[in-house]
Design a protein around this motif. Structure first.
Motif, PDB file in Angstrom:
ATOM      1  N   LEU A   4      20.560  18.635  39.927  1.00  0.00           N
ATOM      2  CA  LEU A   4      18.909  18.425  40.640  1.00  0.00           C
ATOM      3  C   LEU A   4      18.473  20.188  40.352  1.00  0.00           C
ATOM      4  N   LEU A   5      19.458  20.876  39.937  1.00  0.00           N
ATOM      5  CA  LEU A   5      18.975  22.081  39.014  1.00  0.00           C
ATOM      6  C   LEU A   5      18.337  22.010  37.630  1.00  0.00           C
ATOM      7  N   PRO A   6      19.465  21.569  36.586  1.00  0.00           N
ATOM      8  CA  PRO A   6      18.840  21.566  35.160  1.00  0.00           C
ATOM      9  C   PRO A   6      17.283  20.802  34.890  1.00  0.00           C
ATOM     10  N   PRO A   7      16.691  19.963  35.809  1.00  0.00           N
ATOM     11  CA  PRO A   7      14.904  19.791  35.393  1.00  0.00           C
ATOM     12  C   PRO A   7      14.353  20.937  35.755  1.00  0.00           C
ATOM     13  N   LEU A   8      15.016  21.094  37.414  1.00  0.00           N
ATOM     14  CA  LEU A   8      14.148  22.227  37.949  1.00  0.00           C
ATOM     15  C   LEU A   8      13.708  23.784  37.082  1.00  0.00           C
ATOM     16  N   TRP A   9      15.386  23.840  36.487  1.00  0.00           N
ATOM     17  CA  TRP A   9      15.370  25.185  35.604  1.00  0.00           C
ATOM     18  C   TRP A   9      14.756  25.094  34.498  1.00  0.00           C
ATOM     19  N   ALA A  10      14.496  24.304  33.977  1.00  0.00           N
ATOM     20  CA  ALA A  10      13.844  23.455  33.103  1.00  0.00           C
ATOM     21  C   ALA A  10      12.515  24.025  33.344  1.00  0.00           C
ATOM     22  N   THR A  11      11.427  23.100  34.367  1.00  0.00           N
ATOM     23  CA  THR A  11      10.305  23.411  34.868  1.00  0.00           C
ATOM     24  C   THR A  11      10.524  25.168  34.683  1.00  0.00           C
ATOM     25  N   LEU A  12      11.088  25.745  34.803  1.00  0.00           N
ATOM     26  CA  LEU A  12      11.013  27.638  35.284  1.00  0.00           C
ATOM     27  C   LEU A  12      11.585  27.813  33.946  1.00  0.00           C
ATOM     28  N   LEU A  22      26.693  28.701  37.051  1.00  0.00           N
ATOM     29  CA  LEU A  22      26.917  28.156  38.703  1.00  0.00           C
ATOM     30  C   LEU A  22      27.807  27.769  39.389  1.00  0.00           C
ATOM     31  N   HIS A  23      28.260  28.113  40.211  1.00  0.00           N
ATOM     32  CA  HIS A  23      29.127  26.693  41.083  1.00  0.00           C
ATOM     33  C   HIS A  23      28.993  26.056  42.644  1.00  0.00           C
ATOM     34  N   VAL A  24      28.800  25.520  42.734  1.00  0.00           N
ATOM     35  CA  VAL A  24      28.198  24.952  43.751  1.00  0.00           C
ATOM     36  C   VAL A  24      29.879  24.780  45.030  1.00  0.00           C
ATOM     37  N   VAL A  45      18.191  28.153  44.827  1.00  0.00           N
ATOM     38  CA  VAL A  45      18.860  28.877  45.655  1.00  0.00           C
ATOM     39  C   VAL A  45      19.607  29.625  44.239  1.00  0.00           C
ATOM     40  N   GLY A  46      20.302  28.247  42.972  1.00  0.00           N
ATOM     41  CA  GLY A  46      20.706  28.554  42.859  1.00  0.00           C
ATOM     42  C   GLY A  46      20.512  29.037  41.150  1.00  0.00           C
ATOM     43  N   ALA A  47      19.173  28.668  40.920  1.00  0.00           N
ATOM     44  CA  ALA A  47      17.704  28.718  39.995  1.00  0.00           C
ATOM     45  C   ALA A  47      17.808  30.764  40.343  1.00  0.00           C
ATOM     46  N   SER A  48      17.937  30.985  41.658  1.00  0.00           N
ATOM     47  CA  SER A  48      17.451  32.345  41.899  1.00  0.00           C
ATOM     48  C   SER A  48      18.540  33.961  41.372  1.00  0.00           C
ATOM     49  N   LEU A  49      19.587  32.910  41.955  1.00  0.00           N
ATOM     50  CA  LEU A  49      20.605  33.324  40.980  1.00  0.00           C
ATOM     51  C   LEU A  49      21.325  34.080  39.737  1.00  0.00           C
TER      52      LEU A  49
END
Length: 428
Positions: A4-12, A22-24, A45-49
């Protein structure tokens, strides 16, 4: 889960080569929902880290058990070992209407008073009074009186009323400015409740000097101030009569975060374009309930109200009653996304210059969550919060989620203290 992070990170507008850091760990689901709440929370949260450690190459990590505690941080606040109460007023609940359901918000005294005024009854008579109203009619009457409530809708009905969903984060450049020198970020916090304060407390835990301002006649709920003020200094200031103080703070700020309805602070000279003109190079983050466009743009709202209006309450409910997410995820996720966006924009400003404006809204976060693949709401095991709590003076608080370089994040002093600081920057 990390997909879920890559597209969100791209939006950011984050660089994709940062993602591998990032390791979850932990169970894939720690919060029971028909929506991928655990994964969405981990992505935010991962994006903020990642944003807080941009360009360092440092490993950042997050455990989904600590995430579950952090996304419900208000539940674990203690002072001298004792709970500080329930942030929800008894009237802040789902109520049957003549044609369905309505979610009422009455946590603040002024919103509670507005509801009782519209309904024309005592507290005990509220359910019966609401049952005589059509939901949308009461929703509108509450808004006109300065109160807050939302008729429960399906997602399809919400989309038909409000149009296509916005992106979870919007970024624009609102003025030219030279790149500012690198220093400890100064953040002026003009937010309340959860989403904005989560964004600014996240900036504080990553090293920013954060000053929060509140109006002297608008006290905060003690539980919420304890939960969202660690690491910040909280001051009281009337923005109308204290314009000189406000302007001095703005002149020294790197980031300004507001958490009110679009346009609500414009009369104090806080419109993004005006700020960019007077203080070139600022990063301005605006968080709201409904966003800056559409028929709901200027309405008041909170997480629970957005869930009711946009269709989440129906999806999380039973056949005969609406339900709610297992945490105020719209608030918390929007807060972490706001912190990530602010940090990325700050890095961009220091590299390329410009005045930057970031827009987020609970309704946009809701649309993002609703657009993710649904899941079977199998009950997740309850997380023991004890390993993820921190003592800060007299307070017990949920620890900030995540670790950097193997070292867990922790709240820094000062301890939460509403309205007791002087409105100024530490190194002035």
């Amino acid at each position: 889960m990390t997909d879920l992070l890559p597209p969100l990170w791209a939006t950011l507008r984050g660089a994709p080569e940062e993602l591998h850091r990032l390791h979850v760990t932990g169970p894939p689901t720690t919060l029971t929902s028909t929506f991928p709440v655990t994964g969405a929370g981990a992505a935010a949260v991962g994006a903020s880290l990642l944003a807080a450690t941009l360009g360092t190459g440092r490993r950042v990590s997050l455990d989904t058990r600590e995430l579950a505690v952090a996304l419900r941080s208000e539940r674990y606040v203690r002072r001298d070992g004792r709970p500080l109460g329930n942030p929800f007023d008894p009237l802040s609940a789902f109520h049957r209407t003549a044609d369905g359901w309505l979610r009422l918000h009455a946590n603040y005294p002024w919103h509670r008073a507005a509801a009782l005024q519209v309904l024309g009854c005592t507290e005990e008579e509220v359910p019966a009074a609401i049952a005589g109203w059509a939901g949308v009619k009461l929703e509108n009457a509450l808004h006109d009186a300065g109160g807050i409530g939302a008729a429960v809708r399906t997602e399809a009905a919400w989309r038909a009323e409000t149009g296509p969903p916005p992106a979870p984060v919007e970024h624009r450049v609102v003025g030219d400015a030279p790149a500012r020198p690198r220093r400890r970020p100064r953040v002026l916090d003009l937010t309340r409740v959860i989403a904005g304060p989560v964004a600014t407390r996240t900036l504080a835990v990553h090293g920013a000097d954060v000053v929060r301002l509140d109006a002297p006649d608008r006290p905060e709920i003690p539980l919420q101030s304890a939960d969202t003020l660690p690491g910040k200094r909280s001051a009281l200031l009337d923005l109308g009569s204290g314009r000189d103080v406000l302007e001095r703070l703005l002149a020294g700020a790197d980031v300004v975060v507001t958490g009110y309805r679009p346009g609500a602070l414009d009369r104090f000279g806080l419109a993004p374009e005006e700020l960019a003109q007077r203080h070139p190079g600022l990063v301005i983050v605006t968080l709201s309930a409904w966003g800056h466009r559409g028929p709901w743009a200027h309405r008041r709202g909170f997480d629970s109200i957005v869930q009711a209006a946009c269709g989440i309450a129906v999806a999380e409910g039973e056949p005969d009653a609406p339900g709610a997410l297992p945490a105020q995820v719209l608030d918390h996720a929007t807060g972490y996304l706001g912190a990530a966006a602010a940090l990325l924009a700050l890095a961009r400003q220091r590299r390329d210059g410009g005045s930057h404006h970031i827009r987020l809204a609970l309704a946009a976060t809701a649309a993002w969550l609703q657009g993710l693949p649904r899941q079977s709401p199998d009950a997740a095991a309850e997380v023991d919060p004890a390993p993820y709590l921190q003592e800060l003076d007299a307070f017990t608080l949920a620890r900030p989620p995540g670790a950097v370089g193997g070292e867990h994040l922790a709240w820094r002093p000062p301890a939460p203290s509403f309205g007791t600081a002087s409105p100024g920057w530490l190194d002035e």
